[in-house]
Enzyme design. Structure first.
Site, short mmCIF file in Angstrom:
data_model
loop_
_atom_site.label_atom_id
_atom_site.label_comp_id
_atom_site.label_asym_id
_atom_site.label_seq_id
_atom_site.Cartn_x
_atom_site.Cartn_y
_atom_site.Cartn_z
N ASP A 427 3.89 -3.28 -11.87
CA ASP A 427 3.01 -2.29 -11.35
C ASP A 427 1.85 -3.20 -10.80
O ASP A 427 1.33 -4.48 -11.27
CB ASP A 427 2.71 -1.17 -12.06
CG ASP A 427 1.91 -0.13 -11.35
OD1 ASP A 427 1.69 -0.31 -10.13
OD2 ASP A 427 1.24 1.08 -11.98
N GLU A 430 -0.43 -5.83 -5.86
CA GLU A 430 -0.76 -6.15 -4.44
C GLU A 430 -1.47 -7.27 -4.43
O GLU A 430 -1.60 -7.85 -3.17
CB GLU A 430 -1.76 -4.43 -4.12
CG GLU A 430 -0.68 -3.54 -3.99
CD GLU A 430 -0.30 -2.88 -5.39
OE1 GLU A 430 -1.15 -3.02 -6.40
OE2 GLU A 430 0.89 -2.25 -5.42
N ASP A 523 2.12 5.93 -6.02
CA ASP A 523 1.50 7.23 -6.72
C ASP A 523 1.79 8.18 -5.72
O ASP A 523 0.38 8.42 -5.17
CB ASP A 523 0.14 6.67 -7.55
CG ASP A 523 0.28 5.74 -8.37
OD1 ASP A 523 1.34 5.50 -8.84
OD2 ASP A 523 -0.74 5.11 -8.63
C1 LIG Z 1 0.61 6.27 -2.17
C2 LIG Z 1 1.89 7.03 -1.70
O1 LIG Z 1 1.58 8.07 -1.15
N1 LIG Z 1 3.07 6.67 -2.44
C3 LIG Z 1 4.31 7.32 -1.88
C4 LIG Z 1 4.19 8.94 -2.30
O2 LIG Z 1 5.43 9.39 -2.09
C5 LIG Z 1 6.04 9.43 -0.76
C6 LIG Z 1 7.04 10.28 -0.74
O3 LIG Z 1 7.35 10.76 -1.86
C7 LIG Z 1 6.04 8.16 -0.41
O4 LIG Z 1 6.80 7.87 0.73
C8 LIG Z 1 4.95 7.42 -0.70
O5 LIG Z 1 5.01 6.04 -0.19
#
Ligand SMILES: CC(=O)N[C@H]1CO[C@H](CO)[C@@H](O)[C@@H]1O
Ligand SMILES: *[C@@H]1O[C@H](CO)[C@@H](O)[C@H](O)[C@H]1NC(C)=O
Ligand SMILES: *[C@@H]1O[C@H](CO)[C@@H](O)[C@H](O)[C@H]1NC(C)=O
Ligand SMILES: *[C@@H]1O[C@H](CO)[C@@H](O)[C@H](O)[C@H]1NC(C)=O
Ligand SMILES: *[C@@H]1O[C@H](CO)[C@@H](O)[C@H](O)[C@H]1NC(C)=O
Ligand SMILES: *[C@@H]1O[C@H](CO)[C@@H](O)[C@H](O)[C@H]1NC(C)=O
Ligand SMILES: *[C@@H]1O[C@H](CO)[C@@H](O)[C@H](O)[C@H]1NC(C)=O
Ligand SMILES: *[C@@H]1O[C@H](CO)[C@@H](O)[C@H](O)[C@H]1NC(C)=O
Ligand SMILES: *[C@@H]1O[C@H](CO)[C@@H](O)[C@H](O)[C@H]1NC(C)=O
Ligand SMILES: *[C@@H]1O[C@H](CO)[C@@H](O)[C@H](O)[C@H]1NC(C)=O
Length: 867
Positions: A427, A430, A523
């Site tokens: 995790d 980035e 997240d």
């Molecule tokens: C940070 C973020 O929004 N991550 C994910 C949150 O959830 C959606 C779908 O559940 C993902 O597509 C995102 O990348």
């Protein structure tokens, strides 16, 4: 012939002079067209090489930032893929160091044509032979500029296109017209509509699929790791990147899935996932201590819910330091007791690992890294660059450093001795930083003030200072978006040594990550729209070659509701990677945390996952074998049906055989749902779907209940009998098989199944798998056969594994066989079977009393006699 992109070491030149030329790029951009002129062209069977010079008449000022002379190399890589590489003739520049699989360059049967490159204004046009459509066009009238820190060009195809891809972001599947930033960034869930360029997230995936109004598709990759933006216009995609080179690959299609396959041939096929990884996963941020973890594990058994993997977020760490256990809340003795119990019930443990290594003189991993000199170095002082993450002041491993893989390996190995984990979650890679740049030094060398162009926010935002130095003279500026990718490869080396399929889930990814790891979408939030975005997220990562992906089921941030969590569990159990994960400030969202709607729905959904496990493992295996996409929009299977491209998350397919209509809306217990033109049967009961004139039918979605899944006529779906005693995939592998045979209009069906040990890394390379093809067809008016054909035999099942075919269920049949015979090697053996026919539903079920192993050829003969 092995082609590989060599690591070229390049240090940015004359950064200081950049300030003076801040507006130069904009000037060139508005200069209407391309200031380069072709001066020399060499053509061969395998490609074209041309030289181009900057023509000063095109605009007023030039500077050291402007590249004077370009080498353009057009390579006919394969007959469906062409590479256009444009570099500085006089100086080496940063190039992405990924190795691509070997291929034989094709001078023949090219499915595309390059217009002759002639001396004069730079112009390149590539058309697809099939329909004469332009798939790549550097039109001299379109903006083109090539400066040290600002390179821009447009693939101006000239006809309307729907553009898909260009990750990572939360967005609709077909991207709205607008500008999108590609640069790895840790950020909460902005929904990106192309209007706010700072909505980029964790990964950089500069690949897109373009679909035109005739539904023909082409694709393209800009292999470049610098911060960039991509502008999606009505009839073009324009890239603007802050460094590196133009290394542009075009894939001619013409079907969307052909583009995906052509792309995967370039970037490599995804690594196999261990079988246990295909099971159900539970995590939570906020497991206060090991006793709580133990309780949740036990609750799964108490409620008879299958579970394969327990995860722990940063809660287990001592002062948030990687590879340590908190002595108070996670004492070693308690931990060992728990892990032994977990293993004795065939379950696995996956811990989180963060990118930042805490600066602490009594922290061994930190000291080891210092000794081996593996950290990214400061641009300001002698020593590692420092950021701030969970452990406080932190340093970061430079995975370009020759000592780093060994360092990382040893840390992982020591930690495995401590915790006996089976996989790793990487995790914050980035790499994320809670401050902008380096501790004690605000970014000053490379910033949005010194750069002629910045896509989205300043490149130092929540990042290490991009002037930080990597091994070999590399700059964070160029390699920032590769941190997660290089960390993934180093982590993979650990599993490789033990010949284990890696179970690695990463947050940040780049082109090629799927060869080493899976990915979760980060997240997200417990909000209804995120159910839908999770589907487009998985579509995208499937296209990017990372099929093992999923979103946090029931949502990470915010509080879920029982209904949302039930819908999300229905959907999430069909993600290739299915993990319920929750934020520290959120209420519990275990299957038993609310009422019976969630509990009963979770039991059904998780058991469904295990019921379909052999289908999932087989189809995922095929993607590792040949590339392609498993969890996909129905449009990819029916590329002539424009209705499927709109609202593409309302109907997804798992392989070629199953379509799913998830419930993505609150307060709904059924919905009129659209189907592609085909024969569909309810997977659970075989009922044939009668579509109306709009190809739609009302689907019941009452809770608690099953998610609507339909099987496509012509397909055989292997299922595993999941009795109540099946609580993990290890036990599941001992279950007999039921083949669901869904007939097409000719009374035929086919399907595959792959058996392997489920854990070895070298299964494919050593051929240690058995691949079976089942084929059901009418031999004559009174006889049908189900042949069992061995496509490849390389796995010997261990005693009791996938022991026999317990039953065959035929959907779409209105007669029943009088007898069944098994024939093998010329011997015919009548089988004792109990056979029933449900005339109303046209379902025939044949239960065998004898035990026929699923890979024993040649097959079954069904004798219908005269009826
Ligand atoms: C940070 C973020 O929004 N991550 C994910 C949150 O959830 C959606 C779908 O559940 C993902 O597509 C995102 O990348
Ligand atoms: C573990 O955490 C739970 C929940 O906060 C708490 O009730 C319990 O007392 C803790 N146990 C120990 C031994 O700290
Ligand atoms: C560890 O186990 C001991 C003995 O069972 C128990 O008393 C203690 O509360 C446990 N500690 C935690 C943090 O769970
Ligand atoms: C690698 O680590 C060793 C110590 O283990 C050190 O002597 C050596 O300088 C390091 N290599 C580099 C390139 O920094
Ligand atoms: C440059 O970045 C800083 C943050 O690092 C931001 O505050 C500022 O607004 C940015 N300036 C421009 C011109 O984008
Ligand atoms: C989630 O629920 C808890 C408990 O009811 C509450 O304290 C918290 O504020 C809620 N969080 C949000 C974001 O609503
Ligand atoms: C897409 O969804 C919208 C809203 O639910 C609906 O009105 C529209 O008919 C759908 N379009 C297609 C092609 O299914
Ligand atoms: C799909 O949606 C687009 C815009 O949202 C619309 O222009 C197009 O007509 C729709 N197509 C179908 C088949 O509904
Ligand atoms: C099968 O479908 C028909 C109509 O399509 C319906 O009347 C019948 O109840 C269904 N049977 C089952 C078992 O769902
Ligand atoms: C159909 O094929 C079966 C198996 O080969 C054979 O025994 C039977 O005689 C055939 N029936 C007719 C009507 O041809």
């Amino acid at each position: 012939m092995v082609k590989s992109l060599v690591l070229l070491l390049f240090t940015l030149l004359s950064l200081a002079c950049a300030i003076n030329n801040k507006f130069l790029a904009d000037k060139i951009l508005s200069a209407d067209g391309n200031p380069y002129v072709v001066t020399k062209v060499t053509t061969s069977t395998y490609g074209i090489v041309a030289l181009a010079q900057l023509s000063l008449t095109s605009y007023q000022a030039a500077s050291e930032q402007v590249i004077q002379s370009l080498t353009i190399s057009i390579q006919f890589d394969t007959n469906t893929r062409v590479r256009v590489k444009i570099t500085d003739t006089d100086n080496e520049r940063w190039e992405v160091p990924i190795s691509i699989p070997s291929y034989t360059p094709s001078g023949q049967n090219l499915q595309y044509t390059i217009s002759p490159i002639v001396e004069g204004p730079l112009s390149i046009q590539i058309t697809r032979n099939l329909d004469k459509k332009v798939v790549f066009n550097l039109n001299p009238a379109q903006p083109f500029f090539y400066n040290n820190q600002d390179i821009g060009f447009s693939n101006y195809v000239g006809y309307p296109i729907s553009v898909i891809g260009l990750g990572e972001r939360v967005s609709t599947f077909v991207l709205a017209q607008g500008t999108y930033t590609l640069y790895s960034r840790d950020r909460g869930s902005p929904i990106d509509t192309g209007s706010t360029p700072d909505s980029n997230m964790y990964s950089s995936q500069p690949f897109y699929l373009a679909i035109d109004d005739d539904l023909a598709a082409h694709g393209a990759l800009l292999l470049n790791s610098n911060a960039m933006s991509a502008t999606v216009g009505e009839n073009y995609v324009e890239f603007r990147t802050t460094g590196g080179i133009i290394d542009f690959y075009v894939f001619v299609g013409p079907e969307p899935e052909a583009v995906i396959n052509q792309y995967h041939d370039l970037i490599g096929y995804p690594v196999l996932t261990p079988w246990w990884g295909l099971g159900w996963h539970q995590c939570r941020y906020g497991f206060q201590n090991i006793s709580v973890v133990e309780e949740v594990t036990n609750d799964y058994t108490y409620y008879d819910i299958p579970l394969d993997v327990m995860w722990i977020d940063i809660d287990y760490m001592n002062e948030f330091q990687d590879f340590t256990l908190n002595p108070v809340t996670y004492p070693q003795a308690n931990f060992t007791k728990w892990i032994n119990q977990l293993h004795s019930s065939n379950k696995h443990f996956v811990p989180i690992t963060d990118a930042g290594i805490g600066v602490n003189p009594s922290y061994q991993a930190y000291l080891d890294g210092l000794k081996q000199n593996v950290y990214i170095q400061s641009a300001y002082v002698s020593g590692p660059t420092q950021g701030v993450v969970w452990p406080g002041t932190s340093v970061f491993v430079d995975f370009f450093h020759p000592n780093s893989t060994n360092f990382w390996f040893n840390q992982i190995l020591k930690f495995e001795k401590l915790t006996s984990f089976s996989g790793i979650w990487i995790d914050m890679n980035e790499a994320s930083n809670f401050i902008n740049g380096e501790v004690g030094h605000s970014p000053s060398i490379i910033t949005n003030l010194t750069m002629p162009y910045t896509p989205g926010e300043d490149v130092n935002m929540r990042s290490l200072d991009v002037a930080s130095k990597h091994y070999g003279g590399l700059l964070e500026y160029d390699v920032h978006s590769l941190f997660g990718f290089t960390e993934t490869i180093a982590t993979y080396r650990y599993f490789e040594v033990y010949n284990l399929r890696p179970f690695i889930i990463t947050r940040s990814s780049f082109v090629g990550t799927g060869r080493y790891a899976g990915k979760w979408s980060g997240d997200n939030k417990s909000l209804w729209p995120f159910l839908e975005y999770s589907i487009t997220g998985i579509y995208n990562f499937g296209m990017f070659g990372i099929p093992f992906s999923g979103a946090d089921i029931c949502g990470f941030q915010l509080n879920t509701t029982e209904e949302m969590c039930a819908r999300w569990t229905q959907l999430g159990t069909l993600y290739p990677f299915s993990r319920n994960h929750n934020g520290i400030d959120s209420i519990d969202q275990y299957p038993w945390s609310f009422g019976s709607d969630l509990l009963e729905t979770s039991k059904l959904a998780i058991r469904n996952k295990y019921w379909l496990m052999l289908y999932f493992s087989t189809e995922m295996f095929k993607v590792s074998q040949n590339g392609g996409i498993f969890f996909k929009p129905a449009f990819f299977e029916y590329p002539d049906d424009a209705n499927l491209l709109n609202n593409s998350s309302e109907h997804f397919m798992l392989g070629k055989g199953l379509i799913v209509h998830p419930c993505l809306w609150e307060g709904i217990d059924g919905r009129v749902s659209y189907f592609p033109d085909d024969i569909w049967y309810n997977l659970y009961n075989g009922n044939k779907t009668i579509l109306d004139a709009q190809n739609s039918v009302y689907l019941d979605m009452t809770l608690p209940g099953d998610i609507p899944i339909h099987v496509r006529g012509g397909h055989i779906i292997p299922t595993l009998d999941t009795s109540k005693t099946v609580l993990d995939v290890e036990t599941l592998r001992k279950s007999p098989i039921t083949l669901i045979v869904a007939l097409d209009q000719n009374g035929k069906a086919q399907g595959d199944v792959v058996f392997d040990d489920g854990v070895s890394l070298d299964t494919l390379s050593r051929g240690h798998y058995t691949q079976i093809h089942y084929n059901y067809w009418n031999k004559n008016a009174t006889t049908t056969v189900l042949t069992i054909q061995t496509v490849h035999r390389g796995y010997k099942m261990i005693q009791g594994e996938f022991p026999y075919i317990s039953s065959i269920v035929i959907y779409g049949i209105n007669r029943k066989p009088q007898s069944v015979i098994f024939y093998s090697g010329g011997t015919y053996t009548p089988l004792s079977a109990s056979i029933s026919l449900d005339v109303g539903d046209s379902v025939c079920t044949i239960w065998f009393s004898s035990q026929i192993s699923p890979d024993r050829y040649d097959g079954f003969i069904f004798n219908f006699g005269s009826q």
